[in-house]
Design a protein around this motif. Structure first.
Motif, mmCIF file in Angstrom:
data_model
loop_
_atom_site.group_PDB
_atom_site.id
_atom_site.type_symbol
_atom_site.label_atom_id
_atom_site.label_comp_id
_atom_site.label_asym_id
_atom_site.label_seq_id
_atom_site.Cartn_x
_atom_site.Cartn_y
_atom_site.Cartn_z
ATOM 1 N N GLY A 1 -7.574 8.839 1.865
ATOM 2 C CA GLY A 1 -7.769 7.821 2.889
ATOM 3 C C GLY A 1 -7.447 6.452 2.308
ATOM 4 O O GLY A 1 -7.638 6.206 1.118
ATOM 5 N N CYS A 2 -6.931 5.558 3.174
ATOM 6 C CA CYS A 2 -6.539 4.246 2.661
ATOM 7 C C CYS A 2 -6.494 3.238 3.799
ATOM 8 O O CYS A 2 -6.699 3.577 4.964
ATOM 9 C CB CYS A 2 -5.172 4.332 1.986
ATOM 10 S SG CYS A 2 -3.858 4.940 3.088
ATOM 11 N N GLY A 3 -6.216 2.020 3.452
ATOM 12 C CA GLY A 3 -6.077 1.000 4.496
ATOM 13 C C GLY A 3 -6.096 -0.391 3.898
ATOM 14 O O GLY A 3 -6.269 -0.566 2.685
ATOM 15 N N MET A 4 -5.908 -1.374 4.802
ATOM 16 C CA MET A 4 -5.993 -2.773 4.378
ATOM 17 C C MET A 4 -7.465 -3.166 4.404
ATOM 18 O O MET A 4 -8.182 -2.877 5.365
ATOM 19 C CB MET A 4 -5.186 -3.666 5.333
ATOM 20 C CG MET A 4 -3.703 -3.330 5.384
ATOM 21 S SD MET A 4 -2.886 -3.383 3.747
ATOM 22 C CE MET A 4 -2.886 -5.148 3.431
ATOM 23 N N VAL A 5 -7.915 -3.816 3.334
ATOM 24 C CA VAL A 5 -9.333 -4.165 3.229
ATOM 25 C C VAL A 5 -9.724 -5.056 4.408
ATOM 26 O O VAL A 5 -9.040 -6.049 4.706
ATOM 27 C CB VAL A 5 -9.626 -4.894 1.905
ATOM 28 C CG1 VAL A 5 -11.111 -5.229 1.799
ATOM 29 C CG2 VAL A 5 -9.192 -4.037 0.724
ATOM 30 N N PHE B 1 -7.834 2.536 -1.415
ATOM 31 C CA PHE B 1 -7.617 3.957 -1.149
ATOM 32 C C PHE B 1 -8.622 4.747 -1.979
ATOM 33 O O PHE B 1 -9.159 4.237 -2.967
ATOM 34 C CB PHE B 1 -6.186 4.383 -1.496
ATOM 35 C CG PHE B 1 -5.793 4.034 -2.901
ATOM 36 C CD1 PHE B 1 -5.218 2.801 -3.180
ATOM 37 C CD2 PHE B 1 -6.000 4.930 -3.945
ATOM 38 C CE1 PHE B 1 -4.875 2.469 -4.488
ATOM 39 C CE2 PHE B 1 -5.649 4.603 -5.245
ATOM 40 C CZ PHE B 1 -5.090 3.368 -5.517
ATOM 41 N N GLY B 2 -8.885 5.966 -1.543
ATOM 42 C CA GLY B 2 -9.844 6.775 -2.295
ATOM 43 C C GLY B 2 -9.683 8.240 -1.967
ATOM 44 O O GLY B 2 -9.232 8.616 -0.879
ATOM 45 N N PHE C 1 -14.489 0.148 6.469
ATOM 46 C CA PHE C 1 -14.245 -1.016 5.609
ATOM 47 C C PHE C 1 -12.773 -1.350 5.431
ATOM 48 O O PHE C 1 -12.410 -2.176 4.620
ATOM 49 C CB PHE C 1 -14.896 -0.803 4.237
ATOM 50 C CG PHE C 1 -14.771 0.622 3.734
ATOM 51 C CD1 PHE C 1 -15.747 1.566 4.055
ATOM 52 C CD2 PHE C 1 -13.682 1.009 2.979
ATOM 53 C CE1 PHE C 1 -15.630 2.868 3.620
ATOM 54 C CE2 PHE C 1 -13.571 2.309 2.542
ATOM 55 C CZ PHE C 1 -14.542 3.253 2.862
ATOM 56 N N THR C 2 -11.898 -0.636 6.192
ATOM 57 C CA THR C 2 -10.470 -1.002 6.154
ATOM 58 C C THR C 2 -9.957 -1.145 7.577
ATOM 59 O O THR C 2 -10.430 -0.476 8.494
ATOM 60 C CB THR C 2 -9.626 0.064 5.414
ATOM 61 O OG1 THR C 2 -10.016 1.363 5.871
ATOM 62 C CG2 THR C 2 -9.799 -0.027 3.918
ATOM 63 N N GLU C 3 -8.990 -2.025 7.738
ATOM 64 C CA GLU C 3 -8.414 -2.255 9.060
ATOM 65 C C GLU C 3 -7.015 -2.841 8.909
ATOM 66 O O GLU C 3 -6.901 -3.956 8.410
ATOM 67 C CB GLU C 3 -9.317 -3.220 9.854
ATOM 68 C CG GLU C 3 -8.851 -3.502 11.272
ATOM 69 C CD GLU C 3 -8.720 -2.240 12.111
ATOM 70 O OE1 GLU C 3 -9.574 -1.344 11.977
ATOM 71 O OE2 GLU C 3 -7.747 -2.148 12.868
ATOM 72 N N PRO C 4 -5.922 -2.179 9.250
ATOM 73 C CA PRO C 4 -5.925 -0.821 9.765
ATOM 74 C C PRO C 4 -6.213 0.204 8.666
ATOM 75 O O PRO C 4 -6.056 -0.078 7.501
ATOM 76 C CB PRO C 4 -4.505 -0.661 10.303
ATOM 77 C CG PRO C 4 -3.685 -1.576 9.470
ATOM 78 C CD PRO C 4 -4.562 -2.746 9.151
ATOM 79 N N SER C 5 -6.603 1.407 9.118
ATOM 80 C CA SER C 5 -6.889 2.494 8.180
ATOM 81 C C SER C 5 -5.889 3.620 8.411
ATOM 82 O O SER C 5 -5.353 3.769 9.514
ATOM 83 C CB SER C 5 -8.297 3.042 8.414
ATOM 84 O OG SER C 5 -9.263 2.017 8.273
ATOM 85 N N LEU D 1 0.844 -1.202 0.000
ATOM 86 C CA LEU D 1 0.000 0.000 0.000
ATOM 87 C C LEU D 1 0.877 1.249 0.000
ATOM 88 O O LEU D 1 0.703 2.157 -0.836
ATOM 89 C CB LEU D 1 -0.902 -0.011 1.245
ATOM 90 C CG LEU D 1 -1.600 1.295 1.612
ATOM 91 C CD1 LEU D 1 -2.599 1.698 0.549
ATOM 92 C CD2 LEU D 1 -2.305 1.177 2.959
ATOM 93 N N LYS D 2 1.852 1.268 0.910
ATOM 94 C CA LYS D 2 2.680 2.466 1.040
ATOM 95 C C LYS D 2 3.514 2.700 -0.226
ATOM 96 O O LYS D 2 3.594 3.829 -0.736
ATOM 97 C CB LYS D 2 3.599 2.326 2.254
ATOM 98 C CG LYS D 2 4.284 3.630 2.587
ATOM 99 C CD LYS D 2 5.133 3.563 3.827
ATOM 100 C CE LYS D 2 5.813 4.912 4.006
ATOM 101 N NZ LYS D 2 6.959 4.830 4.906
#
Ligand SMILES: [Zn+2]
Length: 351
Positions: free
Chosen positions: A292-296, A316-317, A260-264, A233-234
């Motif tokens: 904003g982003c995170g692991m699904v 991410f969005g 809907f993501t964790e972690p966000s 992600l990063k």
């Protein structure tokens, strides 16, 4: 009829013909002069027909003189006509002359809207990484917007105060508040690996101000595959931020919460104006909040029937208006939806 008489008449025809031709002021009066000098009833024509009456021994010489006068008058008419035509062409040329050194009138040419350009630039970066573009309906079932995304019935986003429901309260159809349902629909329709970006219109009951409009554009990304980590992600978002804003810029992730993501996390990019030292654009913080982003959340992967032991993903969005406003230094996103050509044509040709 004597030879001398006829000679005199021919000479007079010559003199009077030349006189009338010389006086002609334009093509019309030259035509008149031509009739007077060479016409059937002209002095010259009459003298020529009288040649028959002179003795044959004189006729030859007078005939030559008559021909000479005739040729001279014809030549004078032709010369005069040529000068009139040249003058006419000169005038016409002057009237119709085109100055090729004058700057031309550029016809209005359409150009691509800055929001569309922003989406294209975003999509290009991710298509380069192997992502596909996914699209979905703008009028969406609550099930895809809220249930799949872990928003319980009491979540404020499910209130008609925040969302445009279609058909009134209690109906399970609304204008999508984000593009995330397309992620859900994409996962529902295929097995991993999934690499998609989702641009599209979204709607919220926001009162328009400098940073909000009720109909706006969003763009999201989703990657689901075996072994996807926060590091992916990063790395992906760093590549995006640098491609979009500048090669040398740093990014940082701040912990956040999304259902809907964790972690966000929220992603900041180092300010591309001051390079981190602080300026008006970054409100003297050196960083600009980007997305904003995170692991699904595994619950979402389960919801679409994926094997959560095997697959992980990130998402991410962000708002396209915000991205466009940042890259073009626009202080009020309402301008982007204003449809004012005075504003929009400033971005013609810019990226
Ligand atoms: Zn700055």
């Amino acid at each position: 009829m004597t030879q001398a008489d006829l000679r005199t008449r021919l000479e007079e025809a010559r003199a009077s013909g030349l006189h009338h031709i010389a006086r002609a002021q334009d093509l019309a009066s030259l035509e008149e002069a031509q009739v007077r000098a060479l016409g059937r009833k002209a002095a010259l024509s009459r003298a020529r027909s009288d040649l028959r009456q002179v003795p044959p021994e004189d006729r030859k010489e007078l005939g030559r003189l008559a021909n000479e006068v005739h040729a001279e008058l014809e030549a004078a008419i032709a010369a005069k006509r040529a000068t009139f035509q040249a003058a006419f062409m000169e005038k016409r040329w002057e009237r119709e002359r085109i100055d090729v050194t004058l700057p031309g009138d550029a016809p209005p040419v359409a150009s691509i809207h800055p929001l569309t350009k922003t989406i294209s630039a975003f999509v290009d970066i991710f298509v380069g990484l192997g992502y596909k573009v996914a699209e979905g309906p703008e009028i969406e079932l609550s099930r895809y917007i809220f249930d799949a995304l872990n928003m319980p019935p009491a979540h404020p986003a499910r209130s008609p105060e925040q969302t445009f429901f279609v058909g009134g309260r209690g109906v399970d159809v609304c204008l999508r508040t984000e593009t995330s349902p397309v992620q859900v629909r994409t996962m529902e329709s295929q097995q991993p690996p999934v690499y998609v970006v989702v641009p599209g219109r979204c709607y919220r009951r926001d009162t328009a101000d400098a940073t909000h409009v009720a109909g706006f554009a969003q763009i999201e990304g989703l990657a689901v595959d075996e072994g996807i980590t926060m590091g992916d992600l990063k790395g992906t978002l760093e590549l995006f931020a640098r491609s979009f804003f500048g090669d040398e810029l740093d990014i940082r992730l701040r912990p956040h919460f999304f259902p809907f993501t964790e972690p966000s996390a929220e992603l900041d990019v180092q300010c591309f104006v001051c390079k981190g030292s602080g300026c008006r654009l970054c409100k003297h913080e050196g960083w600009i909040e980007l997305l904003g982003c995170g692991m699904v959340d595994p619950a979402l992967l389960e919801w679409v029937g994926y094997d959560t032991e095997r697959y992980t993903g990130f998402a991410f969005g962000m708002g396209v208006e915000r991205l466009a406003a940042l890259s073009h230094r626009i202080s009020d996103i309402r301008l982007l939806w204003g449809n004012d050509l005075r504003f929009l044509t400033q971005f013609r040709g810019s990226g």
